[in-house]
Design a protein around this motif. Structure first.
Motif, PDB file in Angstrom:
ATOM      1  N   ARG A   4       0.823  -1.205   0.000  1.00 52.88           N
ATOM      2  CA  ARG A   4       0.000   0.000   0.000  1.00 52.88           C
ATOM      3  C   ARG A   4       0.858   1.255   0.000  1.00 52.88           C
ATOM      4  N   ASN A   5       1.967   1.205   0.753  1.00 56.75           N
ATOM      5  CA  ASN A   5       2.889   2.349   0.752  1.00 56.75           C
ATOM      6  C   ASN A   5       3.484   2.580  -0.633  1.00 56.75           C
ATOM      7  N   GLY A   6       3.902   1.475  -1.274  1.00 54.14           N
ATOM      8  CA  GLY A   6       4.490   1.589  -2.600  1.00 54.14           C
ATOM      9  C   GLY A   6       3.515   2.181  -3.601  1.00 54.14           C
ATOM     10  N   ALA A   7       2.267   1.697  -3.569  1.00 52.69           N
ATOM     11  CA  ALA A   7       1.243   2.210  -4.482  1.00 52.69           C
ATOM     12  C   ALA A   7       0.951   3.678  -4.196  1.00 52.69           C
ATOM     13  N   ALA A   8       0.916   4.046  -2.907  1.00 50.85           N
ATOM     14  CA  ALA A   8       0.632   5.436  -2.537  1.00 50.85           C
ATOM     15  C   ALA A   8       1.733   6.365  -3.030  1.00 50.85           C
ATOM     16  N   PHE A   9       2.991   5.969  -2.868  1.00 46.68           N
ATOM     17  CA  PHE A   9       4.100   6.813  -3.315  1.00 46.68           C
ATOM     18  C   PHE A   9       4.116   6.949  -4.832  1.00 46.68           C
ATOM     19  N   ARG A  10       3.809   5.859  -5.545  1.00 43.36           N
ATOM     20  CA  ARG A  10       3.779   5.954  -6.999  1.00 43.36           C
ATOM     21  C   ARG A  10       2.644   6.882  -7.472  1.00 43.36           C
ATOM     22  N   LEU A  11       1.487   6.771  -6.829  1.00 43.85           N
ATOM     23  CA  LEU A  11       0.372   7.635  -7.180  1.00 43.85           C
ATOM     24  C   LEU A  11       0.687   9.088  -6.833  1.00 43.85           C
ATOM     25  N   LEU A  12       1.330   9.300  -5.692  1.00 42.63           N
ATOM     26  CA  LEU A  12       1.718  10.653  -5.305  1.00 42.63           C
ATOM     27  C   LEU A  12       2.686  11.245  -6.329  1.00 42.63           C
ATOM     28  N   GLY A  13       3.618  10.424  -6.820  1.00 40.11           N
ATOM     29  CA  GLY A  13       4.560  10.891  -7.830  1.00 40.11           C
ATOM     30  C   GLY A  13       3.848  11.298  -9.108  1.00 40.11           C
ATOM     31  N   MET A  14       2.850  10.527  -9.507  1.00 40.83           N
ATOM     32  CA  MET A  14       2.082  10.847 -10.701  1.00 40.83           C
ATOM     33  C   MET A  14       1.360  12.182 -10.536  1.00 40.83           C
ATOM     34  N   LEU A  15       0.716  12.370  -9.386  1.00 37.88           N
ATOM     35  CA  LEU A  15      -0.013  13.608  -9.136  1.00 37.88           C
ATOM     36  C   LEU A  15       0.939  14.802  -9.062  1.00 37.88           C
ATOM     37  N   HIS A  16       2.091  14.595  -8.428  1.00 36.09           N
ATOM     38  CA  HIS A  16       3.050  15.694  -8.304  1.00 36.09           C
ATOM     39  C   HIS A  16       3.545  16.140  -9.676  1.00 36.09           C
ATOM     40  N   THR A  32       4.980  11.367   9.457  1.00 37.63           N
ATOM     41  CA  THR A  32       4.692  12.504  10.338  1.00 37.63           C
ATOM     42  C   THR A  32       3.330  12.382  11.008  1.00 37.63           C
ATOM     43  N   VAL A  33       2.470  11.520  10.484  1.00 39.40           N
ATOM     44  CA  VAL A  33       1.191  11.230  11.138  1.00 39.40           C
ATOM     45  C   VAL A  33       1.018   9.717  11.179  1.00 39.40           C
ATOM     46  N   ASP A  34       0.261   9.265  12.136  1.00 36.35           N
ATOM     47  CA  ASP A  34       0.045   7.826  12.297  1.00 36.35           C
ATOM     48  C   ASP A  34      -1.208   7.414  11.529  1.00 36.35           C
ATOM     49  N   TRP A  35      -1.146   7.597  10.204  1.00 40.18           N
ATOM     50  CA  TRP A  35      -2.266   7.250   9.337  1.00 40.18           C
ATOM     51  C   TRP A  35      -1.851   6.154   8.371  1.00 40.18           C
ATOM     52  N   PRO A  36      -2.783   5.286   7.997  1.00 40.25           N
ATOM     53  CA  PRO A  36      -2.477   4.327   6.918  1.00 40.25           C
ATOM     54  C   PRO A  36      -2.321   5.074   5.595  1.00 40.25           C
ATOM     55  N   PRO A  37      -1.541   4.537   4.656  1.00 39.05           N
ATOM     56  CA  PRO A  37      -1.282   5.260   3.396  1.00 39.05           C
ATOM     57  C   PRO A  37      -2.534   5.579   2.597  1.00 39.05           C
ATOM     58  N   GLU A  38      -3.538   4.680   2.641  1.00 37.88           N
ATOM     59  CA  GLU A  38      -4.754   4.943   1.875  1.00 37.88           C
ATOM     60  C   GLU A  38      -5.511   6.146   2.427  1.00 37.88           C
ATOM     61  N   LEU A  39      -5.446   6.371   3.750  1.00 35.91           N
ATOM     62  CA  LEU A  39      -6.112   7.524   4.342  1.00 35.91           C
ATOM     63  C   LEU A  39      -5.408   8.818   3.930  1.00 35.91           C
ATOM     64  N   VAL A  40      -4.080   8.778   3.911  1.00 36.35           N
ATOM     65  CA  VAL A  40      -3.313   9.952   3.462  1.00 36.35           C
ATOM     66  C   VAL A  40      -3.733  10.342   2.047  1.00 36.35           C
ATOM     67  N   MET A  41      -3.839   9.350   1.175  1.00 32.57           N
ATOM     68  CA  MET A  41      -4.177   9.635  -0.215  1.00 32.57           C
ATOM     69  C   MET A  41      -5.641  10.064  -0.361  1.00 32.57           C
TER      70      MET A  41
END
Length: 348
Positions: free
Chosen positions: A246-258, A323-332
């Motif tokens: 989930r972390n890997g998918a979140a970072f890749r999606l974040l990179g796409m959006l950025h 920096t927050v204790d959230w699961p990656p899907e919640l961050v996204m």
């Protein structure tokens, strides 16, 4: 007159070929002045038949405020009668030097017509005699299909390892036209010159809808439709996967959006007036559609909201790093909702 004949039965592959041809012919010119595109709607007569008269008139019209014109005739398979083809071959025999012509032999838009006529030999020969090129976009069968796919991947700005090529073949199956959208998604998400792995294909290729998934997310965010954007997000991050996945998918999606919002920021105040200029500034090759979307959304959001979007992306990056204790899907989810809200307020 430069003449190009493009033919095929896959609308995605045909569309990509037409887009590339037009880009090459227009070059640095003003698309709004140079380009005229005609479809079967312009060929239809009062009797309900289709004739190429409008295309012939357009091809023989001198340019205005430019050195040349580019005329595109889509749905040429509608010209079924011999006299129609004779009129086209006559045009090719007496061309206007200031007009470049693209003829597209493809299926019409009427869903009741389920068969595309074969390309007439006379038309093909007339194009060749006029010094034109004939481009077949259909994918060959059998072993030729794999060779076609590898050649198409080779024309991308990306590098593909063996696992990625195999994953793409499995993903798209016989529907080879899907590779066009997939390449756009991967280029936008990973950036030029990146090496694509099977994991990247799995994330950005989606499932049944393939690479349309990430474009659907972009569209939902741009429209400010928070509910739709969050629904698409569940297809990009496996909520029941391991934390590492989930972390890997979140970072890749974040990179796409950025990358997408960084492109919008680069276009903000850059003085570009059309998608061709935007694509050149952003270093995009092939289709100018992603550049057009970025330009439109950049103008819609404006400088202040673009800066806010970059701030939200930076915050999400830090949150994924702990920096927050959230699961990656919640961050996204929070990020996507906030980006959608920015667009929603811009569209009101």
């Amino acid at each position: 007159m430069a003449v190009r004949l493009i033919l095929g039965d896959d609308p995605v592959l045909v569309g990509e070929a037409v887009s590339k041809a037009v880009d090459e012919l227009i070059g640095e010119g003003d698309r709004s002045l140079m380009l005229e595109t005609l479809t079967e709607a312009e060929y239809r007569t009062e009797e309900g038949t289709f004739e190429p008269a409008r295309l012939i008139d357009a091809a023989r019209t001198p340019p205005f405020l430019t050195d040349k014109r580019v005329v595109v005739g889509r749905h040429a398979s509608r010209w079924a009668r011999p006299e129609h083809l004779s009129a086209i071959t006559e045009l090719l025999g007496e061309p206007l030097d200031s007009t470049d012509l693209v003829i597209v032999w493809e299926r019409g838009v009427d869903p009741k017509v389920d068969r595309m006529p074969s390309l007439p030999k006379a038309l093909k020969e007339a194009v060749e005699v006029a010094g034109g090129t004939v481009q077949q976009t259909s994918v060959p069968r059998g072993k030729g299909a794999s060779a076609w796919l590898r050649e198409h991947l080779g024309s991308s700005t990306l590098e593909f390892d063996r696992t990625a090529v195999a994953a793409i073949e499995t993903l798209i199956g016989e529907d080879r036209g899907r590779v066009v959208g997939l390449l756009r998604t991967l280029e936008g998400a990973l950036g030029p010159d990146a090496t694509v792995t099977s994991d990247d294909v799995a994330v950005y290729g989606g499932d049944n809808l393939g690479s349309a998934v990430t474009w659907t997310l972009d569209d939902a965010i741009d429209k400010g439709d928070i509910a739709a954007a969050l629904k698409v997000l569940t297809r990009l991050i496996e909520y029941d996967g391991t934390l590492s996945e989930r972390n890997g998918a979140a970072f890749r999606l974040l990179g796409m959006l950025h990358r997408r919002y960084a492109n919008m920021l680069r276009l903000d105040g850059a003085g570009v007036f059309n998608e061709a200029e935007a694509a050149k500034l952003l270093g995009m090759k092939g289709s100018t559609f992603p550049a057009k979307k970025a330009m439109q959304q950049s103008r819609s959001l404006g400088t202040f909201k673009l800066a806010r979007a970059i701030e939200l992306l930076a915050t999400a990056d830090l949150q994924l790093r702990g920096t927050v204790d959230w699961p990656p899907e919640l961050v996204m989810e929070v990020l996507v909702a906030r980006l959608s809200n920015l667009s929603h307020r811009s569209n009101r």
